[in-house]
Design a protein around this motif. Sequence first.
Motif, PDB file in Angstrom:
ATOM      1  N   LEU A  49      36.860 -72.911  -3.926  1.00 13.59           N
ATOM      2  CA  LEU A  49      36.146 -71.652  -3.676  1.00 13.59           C
ATOM      3  C   LEU A  49      36.937 -70.529  -4.332  1.00 13.59           C
ATOM      4  N   GLU A  50      36.700 -70.339  -5.637  1.00 17.92           N
ATOM      5  CA  GLU A  50      37.433 -69.316  -6.355  1.00 17.92           C
ATOM      6  C   GLU A  50      36.828 -67.936  -6.084  1.00 17.92           C
ATOM      7  N   ARG A  51      37.608 -66.902  -6.364  1.00 16.15           N
ATOM      8  CA  ARG A  51      37.197 -65.498  -6.205  1.00 16.15           C
ATOM      9  C   ARG A  51      36.687 -65.230  -4.782  1.00 16.15           C
ATOM     10  N   PHE A  52      37.366 -65.845  -3.806  1.00 13.11           N
ATOM     11  CA  PHE A  52      36.981 -65.702  -2.403  1.00 13.11           C
ATOM     12  C   PHE A  52      37.985 -64.757  -1.725  1.00 13.11           C
ATOM     13  N   GLU A  53      37.520 -63.582  -1.364  1.00  8.54           N
ATOM     14  CA  GLU A  53      38.349 -62.608  -0.652  1.00  8.54           C
ATOM     15  C   GLU A  53      37.967 -62.647   0.822  1.00  8.54           C
ATOM     16  N   ILE A  54      38.874 -63.128   1.647  1.00  5.72           N
ATOM     17  CA  ILE A  54      38.589 -63.341   3.068  1.00  5.72           C
ATOM     18  C   ILE A  54      38.748 -62.033   3.836  1.00  5.72           C
ATOM     19  N   ASP A  55      37.702 -61.686   4.579  1.00  9.41           N
ATOM     20  CA  ASP A  55      37.729 -60.466   5.392  1.00  9.41           C
ATOM     21  C   ASP A  55      38.091 -60.729   6.851  1.00  9.41           C
ATOM     22  N   ASP A  56      37.724 -61.914   7.359  1.00  8.55           N
ATOM     23  CA  ASP A  56      38.039 -62.212   8.750  1.00  8.55           C
ATOM     24  C   ASP A  56      37.884 -63.706   9.008  1.00  8.55           C
ATOM     25  N   VAL A  57      38.531 -64.150  10.070  1.00  6.46           N
ATOM     26  CA  VAL A  57      38.390 -65.521  10.566  1.00  6.46           C
ATOM     27  C   VAL A  57      38.044 -65.411  12.034  1.00  6.46           C
ATOM     28  N   LEU A  58      36.895 -65.954  12.407  1.00  6.15           N
ATOM     29  CA  LEU A  58      36.380 -65.769  13.758  1.00  6.15           C
ATOM     30  C   LEU A  58      36.231 -67.109  14.467  1.00  6.15           C
ATOM     31  N   PRO A  59      36.574 -67.167  15.759  1.00  4.42           N
ATOM     32  CA  PRO A  59      36.354 -68.402  16.519  1.00  4.42           C
ATOM     33  C   PRO A  59      34.867 -68.737  16.569  1.00  4.42           C
ATOM     34  N   ALA A  60      34.560 -70.006  16.437  1.00  2.00           N
ATOM     35  CA  ALA A  60      33.177 -70.486  16.516  1.00  2.00           C
ATOM     36  C   ALA A  60      33.113 -71.586  17.564  1.00  2.00           C
ATOM     37  N   THR A  61      31.887 -72.039  17.855  1.00  2.00           N
ATOM     38  CA  THR A  61      31.715 -73.094  18.857  1.00  2.00           C
ATOM     39  C   THR A  61      32.525 -74.323  18.497  1.00  2.00           C
ATOM     40  N   GLY A  95      35.357 -75.040  15.755  1.00  2.00           N
ATOM     41  CA  GLY A  95      36.210 -74.564  14.676  1.00  2.00           C
ATOM     42  C   GLY A  95      36.169 -73.060  14.502  1.00  2.00           C
ATOM     43  N   VAL A  96      36.092 -72.622  13.231  1.00  2.37           N
ATOM     44  CA  VAL A  96      36.131 -71.194  12.921  1.00  2.37           C
ATOM     45  C   VAL A  96      35.150 -70.877  11.802  1.00  2.37           C
ATOM     46  N   SER A  97      34.777 -69.611  11.720  1.00  2.00           N
ATOM     47  CA  SER A  97      33.961 -69.104  10.622  1.00  2.00           C
ATOM     48  C   SER A  97      34.827 -68.182   9.771  1.00  2.00           C
ATOM     49  N   VAL A  98      34.951 -68.509   8.499  1.00  2.00           N
ATOM     50  CA  VAL A  98      35.752 -67.721   7.567  1.00  2.00           C
ATOM     51  C   VAL A  98      34.791 -66.884   6.725  1.00  2.00           C
ATOM     52  N   THR A  99      34.879 -65.572   6.872  1.00  2.00           N
ATOM     53  CA  THR A  99      33.905 -64.687   6.224  1.00  2.00           C
ATOM     54  C   THR A  99      34.586 -63.784   5.194  1.00  2.00           C
ATOM     55  N   GLY A 100      33.785 -63.326   4.234  1.00  2.00           N
ATOM     56  CA  GLY A 100      34.320 -62.417   3.231  1.00  2.00           C
ATOM     57  C   GLY A 100      33.371 -62.253   2.082  1.00  2.00           C
ATOM     58  N   ARG A 101      33.944 -62.113   0.890  1.00  2.00           N
ATOM     59  CA  ARG A 101      33.142 -61.925  -0.314  1.00  2.00           C
ATOM     60  C   ARG A 101      33.612 -62.910  -1.371  1.00  2.00           C
ATOM     61  N   ARG A 102      32.637 -63.521  -2.042  1.00  2.00           N
ATOM     62  CA  ARG A 102      32.956 -64.426  -3.136  1.00  2.00           C
ATOM     63  C   ARG A 102      32.239 -63.945  -4.386  1.00  2.00           C
ATOM     64  N   ALA A 103      33.031 -63.641  -5.390  1.00  2.00           N
ATOM     65  CA  ALA A 103      32.486 -63.061  -6.624  1.00  2.00           C
ATOM     66  C   ALA A 103      31.657 -61.818  -6.314  1.00  2.00           C
ATOM     67  N   GLY A 104      32.106 -61.045  -5.324  1.00  2.00           N
ATOM     68  CA  GLY A 104      31.452 -59.785  -4.985  1.00  2.00           C
ATOM     69  C   GLY A 104      30.305 -59.899  -4.010  1.00  2.00           C
ATOM     70  N   ARG A 161      41.299 -61.326  15.628  1.00  2.00           N
ATOM     71  CA  ARG A 161      41.436 -62.108  16.871  1.00  2.00           C
ATOM     72  C   ARG A 161      42.415 -63.260  16.669  1.00  2.00           C
ATOM     73  N   VAL A 162      43.543 -62.967  16.033  1.00  2.00           N
ATOM     74  CA  VAL A 162      44.504 -64.007  15.671  1.00  2.00           C
ATOM     75  C   VAL A 162      45.028 -64.755  16.893  1.00  2.00           C
ATOM     76  N   ASP A 163      45.144 -64.070  18.036  1.00  2.00           N
ATOM     77  CA  ASP A 163      45.679 -64.731  19.230  1.00  2.00           C
ATOM     78  C   ASP A 163      44.767 -65.841  19.735  1.00  2.00           C
ATOM     79  N   ALA A 164      43.494 -65.774  19.361  1.00  2.00           N
ATOM     80  CA  ALA A 164      42.553 -66.809  19.800  1.00  2.00           C
ATOM     81  C   ALA A 164      42.432 -67.941  18.797  1.00  2.00           C
ATOM     82  N   LEU A 165      43.254 -67.907  17.757  1.00  2.00           N
ATOM     83  CA  LEU A 165      43.114 -68.881  16.667  1.00  2.00           C
ATOM     84  C   LEU A 165      44.350 -69.761  16.510  1.00  2.00           C
ATOM     85  N   THR A 166      45.196 -69.821  17.519  1.00  2.00           N
ATOM     86  CA  THR A 166      46.452 -70.554  17.374  1.00  2.00           C
ATOM     87  C   THR A 166      46.251 -72.039  17.113  1.00  2.00           C
TER      88      THR A 166
END
Length: 439
Positions: free
Chosen positions: A286-298, A300-309, A188-193
Motif C-alpha cells: 500500500l504505497e503513498r498511504f498516509e495514516i491519519d488514525d488507527v481505531l479499535p474495531a469489533t 481488530g482495528v481500522s487504519v484510516t487515512g489517505r492513499r495517493a490523495g 486512542r493509543v491506550d486502547a490499542l495495546t
Amino acid sequence: MTLSPLTLTSRPVVAPSRLEGLPVAIIGAGPVGLAAAAQLLERGIAVVVYEEGTQAGSAIARWGHTRLFTPWQYLVDSAAARLLARSGWHMPDEAYLPTGRELLDEYLLPLAALPDLAASIRYGSTVLAVSRQGMDRTRSGDRAGTPFALRVTTDAGVLDASARAVIDTSGTYSSPNGLLASGLDPARVDALTEQVVHALPDVLGADRARFAGQHTLVVGAGHSAANTLIALGTLAAEAPGTRISWAIRSANPVRVYGSDDDELAARASLGAQVQALVRSGVVTLLERFEIDDVLPATDGVSVTGRRAGESFAVAVDVVVSATGFRPDLAPLREIRLSLDEIVEAPRALAPLIDPNLHSCGTVPPHGVVELTHPEPNFYIAGMKSFGRAPTFLLATGYEQVRSIADELAGNVAAARLVQLVLPETGVCSTGGDSGSCCS
C-alpha cells in the motif's frame, strides 16, 4: 636563624578542581556504551555506566531473534576486543552474521562481565535528568568546572550522582516514532495495546500466536519493516489464513529493495526477499498511504487515512509499527544542546547523516568535533546521536566514542583524527520514511 619577612616566598594556594576524582558517566550499557567504557578505562579514566535494564544490551535482547546484516567484522570495538582478549576471548568468525542474541552471548555479556567493567555498571538505574550541580541551563559561570548532576532512579529509590563528563549512549529503541503520518500516536493509543506492536516482533517464535492466521499491517520502509515482512512471509506459508499488508508513505520502497551495489550481501538479500514477496502477492503493498488514525474495531482495528490523495481505510487484526525511532530528549532539558531542527542530531553531524542523501555506508567519518555541544564535556553518541536518521551502524558509534575518549584524556590531536571504512549500500534515497539500520 630567623628569616626576615622579605625573604619569605609567597606561594598561591590552588584550590582543588571540583571535578577531581569524579568518573565519566555513561548512560546505557549497550554496545556503544560499553565501548565508551572500554576506551576510557584503557586510558586510565574512571567510569560509571548507568543501565536501565537488568543486563547489558537489554534493548538488543528484545529483538535478539533478528539476524543482523552486518558481519562480526564491524560489530566489535577495538578497545573492547583488547580487554576481552586478556580473558582468553577469541573473535568470532569475522564473516559470520550473528543474531542479536548471539551478539549478546558471544560479545556484549562477556564484555560486561569483565571485572573492571562489571564493577562500573549500575543495572536497574534509569537516568531521569542531567544537569550541573547548582546550575540550570541558564547560568553560565564556570560550567566547564562544575560537576554534572545526574538524577537516577534505582530499586533503592532516587539518588543524585556526580560526574566530570557525560556520554549519553542510551539509544532510541524505547522511543519509537509515532505511527501516524503526523508523527503522533493514534488518538486512542491506550486502547490499542493488544493490536499495535513495537518494531521487530518475534513472529516465528514467542509472538507466533499473535500473527498466525491473522491479517497484519506492517507500517514503515526501513530494515526493521523488511525483517518483519520476511518473517511474516514464512509464517504465511505455514499458517493458513495469514495475510500481510505493507504501508509506506513514499511512491516506492527503493531503500528497502536496495541495490546490486550493496557491499553487505545480507542487506541486499533483505530487499530482494521483500521484493519477491510483493511480486508474488504474498505481501500487498500500500504505497503513498498516509495514516491519519488507527481505531479499535469489533475485530481488530481500522487504519484510516489517505492513499495517493484519496480517502482510504484498511481493516486488519494487528499493526506492526516499524516507523523508526527518535531520541528521548526529556532527561536533557537542563543541558545546553545544539541539535538540528529536523533530524534532532547534533547540528554539525546532521548534514553528514541526512537520510535523504546518505545510507548507512555513505556516512563520512566523524568524531568529537561533530558531536560537541555548547555544554562542555557532554556528548550524545551511538544511535541516539543520529536523532531520527536511520543510517547508523555500530562501527560508526565505536569510532565516535574512541574520539570522545581521546578528547577526555587530553589527546586532542588523536581525538580529531577520525578514520572509518563502512560498507556501501548503493542506496542514498529514502523516499521520506523512517526506519532502522540493524547493524
